[in-house]
Design a protein around this motif. Structure first.
Motif, mmCIF file in Angstrom:
data_model
loop_
_atom_site.group_PDB
_atom_site.id
_atom_site.type_symbol
_atom_site.label_atom_id
_atom_site.label_comp_id
_atom_site.label_asym_id
_atom_site.label_seq_id
_atom_site.Cartn_x
_atom_site.Cartn_y
_atom_site.Cartn_z
ATOM 1 N N SER A 115 0.847 -1.311 0.024
ATOM 2 C CA SER A 115 0.105 0.017 0.241
ATOM 3 C C SER A 115 0.809 1.164 -0.024
ATOM 4 C CB SER A 115 -0.787 0.007 1.170
ATOM 5 O OG SER A 115 -1.625 1.222 1.370
ATOM 6 N N GLY A 116 0.675 2.009 -0.971
ATOM 7 C CA GLY A 116 1.748 3.108 -1.120
ATOM 8 C C GLY A 116 3.307 2.761 -1.242
ATOM 9 N N GLY A 117 3.138 1.729 -1.785
ATOM 10 C CA GLY A 117 4.681 1.315 -2.148
ATOM 11 C C GLY A 117 5.502 0.788 -0.825
ATOM 12 N N VAL A 118 4.714 0.375 0.165
ATOM 13 C CA VAL A 118 5.383 -0.204 1.336
ATOM 14 C C VAL A 118 4.728 -1.577 1.592
ATOM 15 C CG1 VAL A 118 5.092 -0.035 3.968
ATOM 16 C CG2 VAL A 118 5.067 2.151 2.610
ATOM 17 N N LYS A 119 5.687 -2.659 1.697
ATOM 18 C CA LYS A 119 5.621 -3.797 1.947
ATOM 19 C C LYS A 119 5.456 -4.163 3.478
ATOM 20 C CE LYS A 119 7.859 -5.584 -2.358
ATOM 21 N NZ LYS A 119 8.862 -6.473 -3.021
ATOM 22 N N VAL A 120 4.524 -4.959 3.806
ATOM 23 C CA VAL A 120 4.298 -5.131 5.443
ATOM 24 C C VAL A 120 4.458 -6.726 5.358
ATOM 25 C CG1 VAL A 120 2.941 -4.877 7.286
ATOM 26 C CG2 VAL A 120 2.947 -3.004 5.566
ATOM 27 N N PHE A 121 5.169 -7.235 6.243
ATOM 28 C CA PHE A 121 5.423 -8.623 6.705
ATOM 29 C C PHE A 121 5.016 -8.656 8.124
ATOM 30 C CE2 PHE A 121 8.244 -7.615 3.201
ATOM 31 C CZ PHE A 121 8.075 -8.833 2.506
ATOM 32 N N ARG A 122 4.117 -9.863 8.348
ATOM 33 C CA ARG A 122 3.707 -10.238 9.952
ATOM 34 C C ARG A 122 4.156 -11.436 10.207
ATOM 35 N NH1 ARG A 122 0.285 -8.089 13.524
ATOM 36 N NH2 ARG A 122 -0.795 -9.478 14.739
ATOM 37 N N CYS A 123 4.684 -11.430 11.492
ATOM 38 C CA CYS A 123 5.065 -12.827 12.095
ATOM 39 C C CYS A 123 4.319 -12.864 13.254
ATOM 40 C CB CYS A 123 6.444 -12.843 12.333
ATOM 41 S SG CYS A 123 7.444 -14.529 12.991
ATOM 42 N N ASP A 124 3.617 -14.153 13.721
ATOM 43 C CA ASP A 124 2.731 -14.510 14.549
ATOM 44 C C ASP A 124 3.309 -15.890 15.346
ATOM 45 O OD1 ASP A 124 0.668 -12.370 14.720
ATOM 46 O OD2 ASP A 124 0.398 -13.272 12.603
#
Length: 250
Positions: free
Chosen positions: A127-136
Protein backbone atom coordinates in the motif's frame (compact mmCIF):
# COMPACT_ATOMS: atom_id res chain seq x y z
CA UNK A 1 41.08 -62.20 51.28
CA UNK A 2 37.28 -62.70 51.28
CA UNK A 3 36.79 -58.95 50.97
CA UNK A 4 39.13 -58.85 48.01
CA UNK A 5 37.26 -61.67 46.24
CA UNK A 6 33.96 -59.93 46.90
CA UNK A 7 35.21 -56.81 45.17
CA UNK A 8 36.33 -58.85 42.16
CA UNK A 9 32.81 -60.28 41.78
CA UNK A 10 31.35 -56.82 41.10
CA UNK A 11 31.16 -56.37 37.32
CA UNK A 12 30.56 -52.99 35.77
CA UNK A 13 28.41 -52.99 32.65
CA UNK A 14 27.75 -49.80 30.67
CA UNK A 15 24.95 -49.48 28.11
CA UNK A 16 25.03 -47.40 24.93
CA UNK A 17 24.29 -43.69 25.15
CA UNK A 18 20.78 -42.56 24.16
CA UNK A 19 19.83 -39.08 22.98
CA UNK A 20 16.30 -37.79 23.41
CA UNK A 21 14.61 -34.40 23.01
CA UNK A 22 12.41 -32.68 25.55
CA UNK A 23 10.48 -29.43 25.35
CA UNK A 24 10.50 -26.66 27.93
CA UNK A 25 7.75 -26.91 30.56
CA UNK A 26 6.68 -30.33 29.20
CA UNK A 27 7.58 -33.80 30.47
CA UNK A 28 10.08 -36.30 29.06
CA UNK A 29 10.76 -39.97 29.74
CA UNK A 30 14.37 -40.88 30.52
CA UNK A 31 14.53 -44.62 29.65
CA UNK A 32 16.36 -47.26 31.70
CA UNK A 33 15.64 -50.99 31.53
CA UNK A 34 16.93 -52.82 34.59
CA UNK A 35 16.99 -56.42 35.77
CA UNK A 36 15.63 -57.13 39.24
CA UNK A 37 17.87 -54.84 41.24
CA UNK A 38 18.88 -55.76 44.77
CA UNK A 39 20.33 -52.50 46.06
CA UNK A 40 18.00 -49.91 44.60
CA UNK A 41 18.74 -47.67 41.65
CA UNK A 42 19.74 -44.06 41.12
CA UNK A 43 19.50 -41.35 38.51
CA UNK A 44 21.80 -38.37 38.42
CA UNK A 45 22.92 -35.64 36.07
CA UNK A 46 26.50 -36.26 35.01
CA UNK A 47 27.15 -33.23 32.83
CA UNK A 48 27.45 -30.28 32.88
CA UNK A 49 26.70 -30.04 36.62
CA UNK A 50 26.77 -33.35 38.56
CA UNK A 51 23.63 -33.58 40.72
CA UNK A 52 21.43 -36.41 42.06
CA UNK A 53 18.05 -36.54 40.29
CA UNK A 54 16.39 -39.61 41.80
CA UNK A 55 17.37 -42.12 44.47
CA UNK A 56 15.33 -45.22 45.32
CA UNK A 57 13.42 -44.79 48.62
CA UNK A 58 15.03 -41.39 49.27
CA UNK A 59 13.81 -37.82 49.05
CA UNK A 60 16.16 -35.39 47.37
CA UNK A 61 16.07 -31.74 48.34
CA UNK A 62 17.17 -30.08 45.13
CA UNK A 63 15.63 -28.68 41.93
CA UNK A 64 14.40 -32.15 40.92
CA UNK A 65 12.19 -32.56 43.97
CA UNK A 66 8.58 -33.28 42.99
CA UNK A 67 9.46 -33.48 39.29
CA UNK A 68 10.26 -37.18 38.91
CA UNK A 69 8.01 -40.22 38.61
CA UNK A 70 8.96 -43.92 38.39
CA UNK A 71 7.02 -46.96 37.13
CA UNK A 72 8.18 -49.74 39.43
CA UNK A 73 4.63 -50.39 40.63
CA UNK A 74 3.74 -51.34 37.06
CA UNK A 75 6.96 -53.09 36.05
CA UNK A 76 9.76 -53.99 38.46
CA UNK A 77 12.23 -54.13 35.56
CA UNK A 78 11.50 -50.57 34.49
CA UNK A 79 13.84 -48.01 36.08
CA UNK A 80 12.82 -45.22 33.70
CA UNK A 81 12.03 -41.81 35.15
CA UNK A 82 9.51 -39.25 33.93
CA UNK A 83 10.92 -35.75 34.36
CA UNK A 84 8.27 -33.02 34.37
CA UNK A 85 8.31 -29.22 34.01
CA UNK A 86 11.51 -29.28 31.99
CA UNK A 87 13.78 -26.23 32.32
CA UNK A 88 16.71 -25.05 30.23
CA UNK A 89 19.04 -26.15 33.06
CA UNK A 90 17.87 -29.76 32.65
CA UNK A 91 19.78 -30.20 29.40
CA UNK A 92 22.73 -32.51 29.82
CA UNK A 93 23.95 -36.06 30.31
CA UNK A 94 22.18 -38.35 32.82
CA UNK A 95 23.17 -41.71 34.30
CA UNK A 96 20.93 -44.54 35.50
CA UNK A 97 22.76 -47.04 37.74
CA UNK A 98 21.75 -50.13 39.74
CA UNK A 99 23.09 -53.36 41.28
CA UNK A 100 21.76 -56.80 40.42
CA UNK A 101 23.44 -60.03 41.55
CA UNK A 102 26.82 -58.37 42.13
CA UNK A 103 26.66 -56.61 38.76
CA UNK A 104 26.81 -52.81 38.67
CA UNK A 105 25.16 -51.50 35.51
CA UNK A 106 24.95 -47.96 34.14
CA UNK A 107 22.96 -46.44 31.28
CA UNK A 108 23.51 -42.96 29.91
CA UNK A 109 20.93 -40.63 28.39
CA UNK A 110 21.61 -37.22 26.85
CA UNK A 111 18.67 -34.84 27.12
CA UNK A 112 18.42 -32.09 24.51
CA UNK A 113 16.08 -29.34 25.67
CA UNK A 114 14.24 -27.22 23.12
CA UNK A 115 11.48 -24.61 23.13
CA UNK A 116 8.56 -25.43 20.83
CA UNK A 117 6.64 -22.72 18.98
CA UNK A 118 3.93 -22.34 16.37
CA UNK A 119 4.90 -19.75 13.77
CA UNK A 120 2.90 -18.06 11.04
CA UNK A 121 4.42 -15.54 8.64
CA UNK A 122 2.20 -13.55 6.28
CA UNK A 123 2.61 -10.71 3.81
CA UNK A 124 0.11 -7.93 3.27
CA UNK A 125 -0.51 -6.40 -0.12
CA UNK A 126 1.65 -3.32 -0.75
CA UNK A 127 0.00 0.00 0.00
CA UNK A 128 1.60 3.22 -1.13
CA UNK A 129 4.74 1.30 -2.09
CA UNK A 130 5.17 -0.10 1.43
CA UNK A 131 5.52 -3.87 1.91
CA UNK A 132 4.34 -5.24 5.25
CA UNK A 133 5.34 -8.62 6.69
CA UNK A 134 3.81 -10.07 9.85
CA UNK A 135 5.05 -12.84 12.13
CA UNK A 136 2.77 -14.46 14.74
CA UNK A 137 4.29 -16.88 17.27
CA UNK A 138 2.90 -18.83 20.24
CA UNK A 139 4.60 -21.11 22.75
CA UNK A 140 5.08 -21.88 26.43
CA UNK A 141 8.53 -20.39 26.98
CA UNK A 142 8.43 -16.67 27.67
CA UNK A 143 12.14 -15.89 27.41
CA UNK A 144 12.03 -15.65 23.62
CA UNK A 145 11.98 -13.09 20.86
CA UNK A 146 11.43 -12.76 17.10
CA UNK A 147 14.39 -12.13 14.81
CA UNK A 148 13.90 -10.96 11.23
CA UNK A 149 16.58 -11.89 8.69
CA UNK A 150 17.19 -11.22 5.00
CA UNK A 151 19.46 -13.61 3.12
CA UNK A 152 20.77 -14.86 6.44
CA UNK A 153 21.58 -11.39 7.80
CA UNK A 154 19.68 -9.98 10.81
CA UNK A 155 17.46 -6.96 10.19
CA UNK A 156 17.06 -4.04 12.59
CA UNK A 157 15.15 -0.78 12.67
CA UNK A 158 16.50 1.77 10.23
CA UNK A 159 15.39 4.72 8.12
CA UNK A 160 14.13 2.30 5.47
CA UNK A 161 12.86 -0.58 7.63
CA UNK A 162 10.48 -0.36 10.58
CA UNK A 163 10.11 -3.32 12.98
CA UNK A 164 7.64 -3.44 15.88
CA UNK A 165 7.07 -6.12 18.54
CA UNK A 166 4.07 -6.88 20.78
CA UNK A 167 3.24 -9.74 23.16
CA UNK A 168 0.64 -11.02 25.60
CA UNK A 169 -0.15 -14.15 27.63
CA UNK A 170 -3.38 -16.10 27.12
CA UNK A 171 -4.94 -16.44 30.57
CA UNK A 172 -6.89 -19.56 29.50
CA UNK A 173 -4.22 -21.63 27.74
CA UNK A 174 -1.17 -20.12 29.43
CA UNK A 175 0.48 -19.77 26.02
CA UNK A 176 2.76 -16.83 25.41
CA UNK A 177 1.88 -15.00 22.17
CA UNK A 178 4.21 -12.55 20.56
CA UNK A 179 4.24 -11.02 17.14
CA UNK A 180 6.23 -8.66 15.02
CA UNK A 181 5.55 -6.47 11.99
CA UNK A 182 8.15 -5.42 9.45
CA UNK A 183 7.40 -2.68 6.93
CA UNK A 184 9.72 -1.38 4.25
CA UNK A 185 9.73 0.58 0.99
CA UNK A 186 12.84 -1.23 -0.24
CA UNK A 187 12.41 -3.43 -3.29
CA UNK A 188 14.17 -6.55 -2.04
CA UNK A 189 14.83 -9.35 -4.51
CA UNK A 190 14.12 -11.88 -1.74
CA UNK A 191 11.68 -11.87 1.15
CA UNK A 192 12.60 -11.44 4.82
CA UNK A 193 11.92 -14.37 7.13
CA UNK A 194 11.12 -14.43 10.82
CA UNK A 195 12.72 -16.81 13.30
CA UNK A 196 12.38 -17.39 17.04
CA UNK A 197 15.30 -17.16 19.44
CA UNK A 198 15.09 -18.44 23.02
CA UNK A 199 17.29 -17.76 26.02
CA UNK A 200 19.72 -20.59 26.85
CA UNK A 201 18.06 -23.13 24.57
CA UNK A 202 17.34 -24.07 20.97
CA UNK A 203 13.94 -23.71 19.30
CA UNK A 204 11.69 -26.05 17.34
CA UNK A 205 9.23 -24.39 14.96
CA UNK A 206 6.10 -25.74 13.32
CA UNK A 207 3.61 -24.07 10.94
CA UNK A 208 0.85 -22.43 12.95
CA UNK A 209 -1.26 -20.53 10.43
CA UNK A 210 -4.28 -22.73 11.10
CA UNK A 211 -5.04 -23.32 7.43
CA UNK A 212 -4.53 -19.72 6.47
CA UNK A 213 -2.39 -19.05 3.37
CA UNK A 214 1.21 -18.05 3.89
CA UNK A 215 0.46 -14.68 2.41
CA UNK A 216 -2.47 -12.42 3.20
CA UNK A 217 -4.89 -12.22 0.30
CA UNK A 218 -6.29 -8.96 -1.03
CA UNK A 219 -9.98 -8.97 -0.01
CA UNK A 220 -10.91 -6.88 -3.04
CA UNK A 221 -12.18 -9.02 -5.98
CA UNK A 222 -9.93 -9.10 -9.01
CA UNK A 223 -11.29 -7.54 -12.26
CA UNK A 224 -11.49 -10.84 -14.19
CA UNK A 225 -13.29 -12.59 -11.37
CA UNK A 226 -15.74 -9.69 -11.05
CA UNK A 227 -16.52 -9.78 -14.80
CA UNK A 228 -17.09 -13.53 -14.73
CA UNK A 229 -19.48 -13.11 -11.81
CA UNK A 230 -21.49 -10.51 -13.73
CA UNK A 231 -21.69 -12.67 -16.88
CA UNK A 232 -23.49 -15.38 -14.90
CA UNK A 233 -26.40 -13.00 -14.25
CA UNK A 234 -26.87 -11.78 -17.87
CA UNK A 235 -29.33 -14.57 -18.90
CA UNK A 236 -31.40 -14.05 -15.77
CA UNK A 237 -31.57 -10.29 -16.28
CA UNK A 238 -32.50 -10.80 -19.94
CA UNK A 239 -35.41 -13.11 -19.09
CA UNK A 240 -36.71 -10.73 -16.44
CA UNK A 241 -36.47 -7.79 -18.82
CA UNK A 242 -38.36 -9.63 -21.60
CA UNK A 243 -41.08 -10.70 -19.16
CA UNK A 244 -41.59 -7.11 -18.00
CA UNK A 245 -41.76 -5.92 -21.59
CA UNK A 246 -44.46 -8.43 -22.58
CA UNK A 247 -46.44 -7.71 -19.43
CA UNK A 248 -46.44 -3.93 -20.15
CA UNK A 249 -47.83 -4.46 -23.69
CA UNK A 250 -50.98 -6.26 -22.53
Amino acid sequence: MRTFLGVLMVVIVSGDDTSIRGFLEDGVLLPCNCSEFDKGFNWQMEEPNPMPMFSFNKTLLNRYKGRTKTFLSENRYNCSVLLTNITAEDQGKYKCSFHSQHVYTTFYVYLNVSASYSLCQTEESPSGGVKVFRCDVSGRYRESWIQWTLDGQPLINSTTTNITHTNYTDAVTGLYHFNSTLSTKLDWTSEPTCDVKAKNTSTTLKPGCGGRPGRSQDPRPQPVVWIRSCIKFIPIVSVLGLSLLLFSQR
